[in-house]
Design a protein around this motif. Structure first.
Motif, PDB file in Angstrom:
ATOM      1  N   THR A   1       0.819  -1.220   0.000  1.00  0.00           N
ATOM      2  CA  THR A   1       0.000   0.000   0.000  1.00  0.00           C
ATOM      3  C   THR A   1       0.849   1.264   0.000  1.00  0.00           C
ATOM      4  OG1 THR A   1      -1.767  -1.150   1.175  1.00  0.00           O
ATOM      5  CG2 THR A   1      -1.827   1.248   1.243  1.00  0.00           C
ATOM      6  N   LYS A   2       1.995   1.222   0.657  1.00  0.00           N
ATOM      7  CA  LYS A   2       2.785   2.449   0.833  1.00  0.00           C
ATOM      8  C   LYS A   2       4.119   2.439   0.101  1.00  0.00           C
ATOM      9  CE  LYS A   2       0.961   3.651   5.390  1.00  0.00           C
ATOM     10  NZ  LYS A   2       1.322   4.163   6.714  1.00  0.00           N
ATOM     11  N   PHE A   3       4.399   1.405  -0.641  1.00  0.00           N
ATOM     12  CA  PHE A   3       5.715   1.295  -1.285  1.00  0.00           C
ATOM     13  C   PHE A   3       5.509   0.698  -2.670  1.00  0.00           C
ATOM     14  CE2 PHE A   3       9.750  -1.195  -1.839  1.00  0.00           C
ATOM     15  CZ  PHE A   3      10.604  -0.111  -1.885  1.00  0.00           C
ATOM     16  N   ASN A   4       6.368   1.094  -3.606  1.00  0.00           N
ATOM     17  CA  ASN A   4       6.145   0.643  -4.979  1.00  0.00           C
ATOM     18  C   ASN A   4       7.298  -0.150  -5.562  1.00  0.00           C
ATOM     19  OD1 ASN A   4       4.086   0.469  -6.770  1.00  0.00           O
ATOM     20  ND2 ASN A   4       3.856   2.673  -7.031  1.00  0.00           N
ATOM     21  N   GLY A   5       8.065  -0.795  -4.683  1.00  0.00           N
ATOM     22  CA  GLY A   5       9.139  -1.643  -5.199  1.00  0.00           C
ATOM     23  C   GLY A   5      10.441  -0.876  -5.365  1.00  0.00           C
TER      24      GLY A   5
END
Lengths: 411, 411
Positions: free
Chosen positions: B290-294
């Protein structure tokens, strides 16, 4: 046993794109020969421009040599990138932003997700409906949402600002006191924009009502029309009430490279428990330096190359490619008699589902009959029910093929 | 005005390394000709190994071509990297870890800072004293600390586990009920380690007392002695009570490249408000997606190259370089009669300041008289008062020069 953050139990089902991926995987297992075209998740497909890859190669070489090696950089980002951002994205438009007002990060998803942390747990938040789910979910996790009401498809303590065809997707003003207002323009998912006058109404509202606007401008690079504001700071006084989020993800194909930035003006104030004014910039700086360690040097060099003459030209050509796709989708669907919105200043086309189908029913129909993956509007909120999002980020070939397949459907 | 998160007002002064940077900058302004050697912040100085830069170049090339371009990857990390991690860091040591138990991130600072979010705000936390400030500060921000007591130099609701020469830096067991225990081994800042027996005592304690160990193992690659555990999961039953954090920052010179990972076993449970068991892995997965995109694809390819035969050999040689520095500092200072700790299985040397000087006084003395920047022990907590940290991450030349300069001081 240790207690969990019980707010997590208030979260609804899977994150939207996980659910889409699940249905898509299931369909592919059942139909291994289907040639699926994805116009669903807003992910780019063109390669990185040469100016950027050259800068990244050079940066990797720098890191290989102890005499030019760079370890930890400033958590807020290197000055070379911050200055490029200020000069090109702000100064060139007559907006004055200082270096300590820009925070480079590894993605707007992180920034728009984390920003709520620096505000009170009692803050009342307002979001557009439909809305990018991260704004809502991160506030649920923080305990600001109250319970989810399955009948309204909304959280009881969140203020939803309806955006649909009835108000030309211009959000209604909140009907009660709110503290934080998330606005996204050009809008994800509707692809619509606000005029300067409409945006000014929001800045004035925030000033008059002591609230803060969290302005997500991740799709700014896709704006084509001259009278559409590119930054909320084009509106006088906005620096006293707004934080702006920008991303290189869609601008320059950075979805897999990870770079974005957030502007927190020094004029923006909030108050502490005793009612004293506090600079929001100081709070965000503390959060950013305590919980984040800066963006990859290689990535920051790549991002800076976006602002070179070659980089600008190469990016303009990619944006043009995607916006031509947007036109193909928009016009193709309109010619079938479908009601379409967006796609003029944004890479998203928002369409009214035909025959009153609900969003997920249309998703399943499009997947099974045309092998196209899109995004159900209701996944972005109740006001998105009966709408559907397609993106312009596919290849030209796939975009044309998708429109052709939809043309053949019985709608 | 919008209310801030009032917990931020409980934070003490600047983040340690900002304060060091400030004093250093001031000294350099007053003494522009001083040749400062920094053995302060734990940042590496060697170039990235060839195997890694080659992999990064290849990845940049992949991204430049639409047919091999990668946009958003899995937020948890690519399987190619996760499988390398599992096979090399765990399976090779007889530890069974599944792919959905590994979460690749852009740094351990983020992970150890964010992990507390998934637990109750009422959770009682225990930290070693001295301690890496991020564990404490992120819990202050979350409202778990209570007020800061200037006399004890501690927060009233945090349980401090003293580690000093009197207990050979082996933390005392908590004297009251705690929920989350942060342990860091090899330790930052003391450079000391735990034996298997000592670590087993902690795992047994966590089991018996229903608490969770947050095990920061960022310096694992520096372990030289065979009987020092490299992973907490070498201890039987640890998967039921521990989360492990690992980083490529110091292992492979990634402080500016940004990659780390966290292992959250599926056996690890916590309870919800109704007392039902919840998988901590599910919570962290939800938080992470939810809060991080890799992590940057280029970075992940670089990280995977660490596990190739060439990468392993090149990294071993860099670790050896730093550990030789550690020996030079350790033996150099010991020969002056100083009491030194650490530096055998970790890149940190922890020394007792001479003549009862307090940590900041020794910092100022070392800066002004020898032009060396180190880290005051008290910056890591009250039990660090009268201690001082030096790092082995400098160049050989600077390390030797620093020891020579210290030799000439009147201590």
């Amino acid at each position: 046993m240790t207690q969990i953050n019980h707010n997590y139990t208030l979260l609804q089902g899977s994150y939207l794109f996980s659910e889409i991926a699940k249905r898509r995987t299931k369909f592919m297992q059942d139909n291994p020969n289907a040639q699926i075209i994805s116009l669903g998740i807003g992910d780019v497909t063109r390669g990185l421009p040469d100016a950027i890859t050259k800068a990244m190669h050079d940066a990797v070489d720098e890191l290989s040599n102890p005499s030019t090696f760079r370890g930890y950089g400033p958590e807020q980002g290197y000055d070379f990138l911050i200055n490029d951002i200020i000069n090109n994205d702000y100064k060139a438009r007559g907006i004055d932003i200082a270096t300590n007002e820009v925070f480079v990060s590894d993605g707007s998803k992180c920034d728009v997700g984390n920003i709520q942390e620096i505000f009170s747990q009692d803050a009342v938040i307002a979001v557009q409906d439909p809305v990018y789910p991260v704004y809502v979910d991160t506030n649920v996790m923080a305990g600001r949402s109250g319970k989810f009401n399955k009948e309204t498809n909304q959280y009881e303590n969140i203020v939803y600002l309806k955006c649909d065809a009835s108000n030309n997707f211009t959000p209604s003003l909140p009907d009660r006191k709110v503290d934080l207002i998330y606005l996204c323009y050009p809008n994800n998912p509707t692809g619509m924009t606000l005029s300067k006058e409409e945006l000014k109404r929001w800045v004035d509202f925030a000033k008059a009502n002591d609230c803060i606007i969290l302005y997500d401008s991740a799709y700014e690079a896709f704006i084509q029309e001259a009278d559409v504001p590119r930054s909320i700071y084009e509106i006088e006084g906005a620096k006293e009430v707004a934080i702006e989020f920008r991303s290189f993800s869609k601008t320059a194909g950075f979805t897999g490279v990870r770079c974005a930035y957030t502007v927190v003006p020094r004029e923006l104030k909030a108050k502490d428990a005793d009612g004293n004014a506090v600079l929001v910039n100081d709070l965000w700086n503390r959060r950013h330096t305590t919980k984040f360690n800066g963006v990859s040097y290689v990535t920051q060099r790549g991002a800076a190359a976006i602002y070179t003459p070659e980089g600008k030209a190469q990016i303009a050509s990619i944006i043009d490619y995607y916006m031509t796709n947007a036109g193909i989708i928009r016009e193709g669907l309109a010619s079938l008699g479908l009601e379409v919105f967006g796609g003029v200043n944004a890479p998203y086309i928002w369409l009214k589902t035909p025959n009153g189908l609900d969003s997920w029913a249309f998703f399943d129909k499009l997947l099974s009959e045309a092998n196209i993956v899109g995004t159900p509007g209701v996944g972005f909120g109740q006001a998105g029910q009966g709408y559907f999002r397609l993106t312009a980020f596919g290849s030209r070939e796939n975009t044309e093929k998708a429109v052709e397949r939809i043309t053949k459907l019985s709608l």
